[in-house]
Write a protein that holds these residues in place. Structure first.
Motif, PDB file in Angstrom:
ATOM      1  N   ILE A 163       0.381   6.137  -4.528  1.00  0.00           N
ATOM      2  CA  ILE A 163      -0.389   4.987  -4.044  1.00  0.00           C
ATOM      3  C   ILE A 163      -1.374   4.516  -5.102  1.00  0.00           C
ATOM      4  CG2 ILE A 163      -2.092   4.272  -2.318  1.00  0.00           C
ATOM      5  CD1 ILE A 163      -0.644   6.310  -0.423  1.00  0.00           C
TER       6      ILE A 163
ATOM      7  N   TYR B  66       2.045   3.962   1.541  1.00  0.00           N
ATOM      8  CA  TYR B  66       2.633   3.386   0.337  1.00  0.00           C
ATOM      9  C   TYR B  66       3.035   1.931   0.583  1.00  0.00           C
ATOM     10  CZ  TYR B  66       5.286   3.087  -3.986  1.00  0.00           C
ATOM     11  OH  TYR B  66       5.737   2.722  -5.230  1.00  0.00           O
TER      12      TYR B  66
ATOM     13  N   ASN C 146       9.171   2.356  -9.899  1.00  0.00           N
ATOM     14  CA  ASN C 146       8.645   3.242  -8.860  1.00  0.00           C
ATOM     15  C   ASN C 146       9.761   3.981  -8.129  1.00  0.00           C
ATOM     16  OD1 ASN C 146       5.517   2.904  -8.174  1.00  0.00           O
ATOM     17  ND2 ASN C 146       6.280   0.990  -9.006  1.00  0.00           N
TER      18      ASN C 146
END
Length: 572
Positions: free
Chosen positions: A328, A384, A406
């Motif tokens: 995060i 997230y 990611n």
């Protein structure tokens, strides 16, 4: 320039391929090992309360009612594991649908590649959790599944102008809230509050939606209970748990945040991330070409730190939670370093939704005396995605390259975590690759297949209790884990919450008072820790049960699985 575009395209499709292989690997793990690793541990508790729901047990969860209905056929451990995989995956995809619909409503039309990356990312994020593989359908699993479904409903309602659709959503929200009432009481409070806040944006529909929510909750009542006395017992047990037994202490919530802060400070977690944030700010202020490229490099370096936690909970129980926080923070580092920050505008509704998502895992810490790491899977997917929404208006975080970066890092990381923490060293079990017992190895205990030593201990204990207690009268058992309290065809008194841990003496006393324990009990079965504890001797003595006096040692058995001595005391 053409070379950079080609390189980016190669990276994106390469990341998609690696992420897809990672996803298939995790799903294969779940299916292949669904018939491995059956132990007398937490899973025994999940199975017991799925097959033998007891409304007289003071618990803050009645998730067994949902398992009994939604599990594929009669609940067994393998069915609970496969059901968890199916329902959780379906809930994640439904959640993604809600997110895509909401983003389109807000003017962000995602491409097919972006949608695919987000779906794979969310699925992988949801698979890292406390339950581990094979994933068991527990109360934590249900809070994740119900929470994902509820948020998707929120997204659908926010993007719909039809009163009929909103009333239908209200009905489903009511049903979900009743399920939360059974699974985890705080979830009912928080998601009911979330829905009330979002309803303020369409105030003219509130009366109609209230009726729909009530009908949904009523439907849930008739499906799961259909017995007012049963409902009253559950409400009473919740009251006892919270206010009398105090299984859920009010100050435990703040203590969790304190422990989390001290942990991050001790491991220099905060200092390292502050350094990355400082570099991100400096990068944004710098004036040079390819700033966007270097911001991706900075995030990639930070994501490499994920692999410090690759052993997951099998090594240290807080690893999954801390790795989720790192993911995060990486989104915010990318946002701070992007040259086009602060970007576009978002309305109050958007900020509220993002805040709800980010706060949900932390709010779900309330209502349990478990530590913060029990909501790791909730943190990863709710917080997230909430961070994605929050940063989406301040940077190009939805960019295909950013999503690919990611997704590939997180997918590879989660595969490693699940291999180390779910296959080689699963939670409270041993290596699943060494578990080769067939499913019918222990059919007499209804689907539980455990190690040979535990199987022998279980059967011996069953036979000994039957032999020492032929009249099937009251038996007091105190053990530190649930499995050995579930003796087939024997009335174990009073209930499984009685523990051999001295810190839980106040719970033991409440239970024994509730069931009016006295010296008429015929048999007391206790482990060595209780026998040697002066505190437990005083507790038993207060009920007229004096070990070695009016209760004499009748038999002693040593567990093959743990080496612990178990003592059988009979009334004389």
């Amino acid at each position: 320039m053409a070379g950079l575009v080609k390189l980016k395209r190669t990276f994106v499709f390469g990341s998609m391929f690696v992420s897809l292989v990672s996803l298939m690997t995790v799903v294969s793990f779940a299916i292949i090992f669904s018939n491995r690793g059956f132990e007398l541990s937490d899973e025994t508790y999940y199975l017991f309360f799925s097959n033998y729901h007891n409304p007289g047990t003071y618990m803050i969860t009645n998730f067994g009612l949902l398992n009994d209905l939604f599990c594929f056929g009669n609940p067994s451990l393998i069915n609970l594991r496969l059901a968890k995989l199916f329902y959780q995956s379906a809930a994640v995809l439904f959640f993604c649908y809600g997110v895509f619909r909401y983003l389109k409503f807000k003017g962000q039309n995602l491409t097919t590649i972006q949608r695919a990356l987000i779906c794979m990312l969310c699925l992988m994020l949801s698979y890292i959790n406390y339950d581990y593989l094979p994933m068991t359908l527990s109360y934590n699993s249900w809070t994740l599944i119900l929470g994902l479904s509820a948020f998707s409903m929120f997204f659908i309602e926010l993007t719909s102008s039809s009163l009929g659709t909103r009333m239908l959503i209200g009905f489903f929200i009511g049903f979900i809230l009743f399920c939360f009432f059974l699974v985890k009481l705080p979830g009912l409070v928080f998601f009911g509050f979330f829905y009330a806040i979002l309803s303020l944006f369409h105030q003219h529909t509130i009366p109609a939606k209230l009726v729909s929510v009530f009908l949904g909750m009523t439907c849930g009542y008739f499906i799961f209970l259909n017995d007012f006395q049963h409902l009253e017992n559950i409400i009473t047990d919740y009251y006892i748990t919270i206010f009398e037994v105090k299984h859920v202490e009010a100050n435990s919530y703040l203590h969790q945040f304190r422990d989390l802060f001290y942990l991050c400070e001790e491991r220099n977690y905060i200092l390292v991330e502050l350094v990355f944030i400082l570099v991100a700010v400096m990068l944004r202020k710098a004036n040079f070409r390819y700033k966007s490229f270097f911001s991706h490099v900075l995030v990639a370096i930070n994501l490499c730190l994920l692999f410090v936690f690759r052993n997951g909970n099998s090594n240290v129980l807080h690893n999954d939670f801390l790795s989720g926080m790192l993911m995060i923070v990486s989104l915010f580092i990318f946002t701070l370093s992007m040259p086009n920050w602060p970007g576009g505008k978002a309305d109050h509704q958007h900020w509220i939704i993002a805040t709800m998502l980010i706060s949900t895992p932390f709010l779900l810490m309330i209502g349990t005396n478990n530590s913060f790491y029990y909501t790791a899977s909730h943190l990863l997917i709710f917080a997230y995605v909430g961070a994605l929404l929050f940063t989406g208006y301040k940077s190009n975080v939805w960019n295909v390259g950013s999503l690919a970066l990611n997704t590939v890092f997180i997918s590879c990381f989660i595969v490693l975590v699940l291999y180390h923490g779910a296959v080689k060293n699963p939670y409270r079990q041993s290596d699943l690759t060494l578990k080769m017992y067939p499913l019918n190895f222990s059919s007499e205990i209804k689907g539980i297949v455990e190690s040979k030593e535990r199987f022998i201990d279980y059967q011996v204990l069953n036979r000994l209790v039957s032999y020492c207690n032929p009249r099937d009268s009251h038996v007091v058992t105190t053990f530190n884990y649930f499995g050995l309290c579930f003796l087939n065809d024997i009335r174990v008194f009073p209930e499984s919450q009685i523990s051999d841990a001295e810190r839980n003496l106040y719970i033991n006393k409440y239970v024994l008072d509730r069931f009016k324990m006295d010296d008429r009990f015929d048999l007391v079965v206790i482990p060595e820790t209780v026998k040697n504890s002066s505190a437990f001797k005083d507790l038993f003595g207060s009920y007229g049960v004096n070990l070695g006096d009016n209760y004499r040692l009748f038999y002693q058995y040593r567990f093959l699985s743990t080496g612990e001595n178990i003592y059988f005391y009979k009334h004389v």
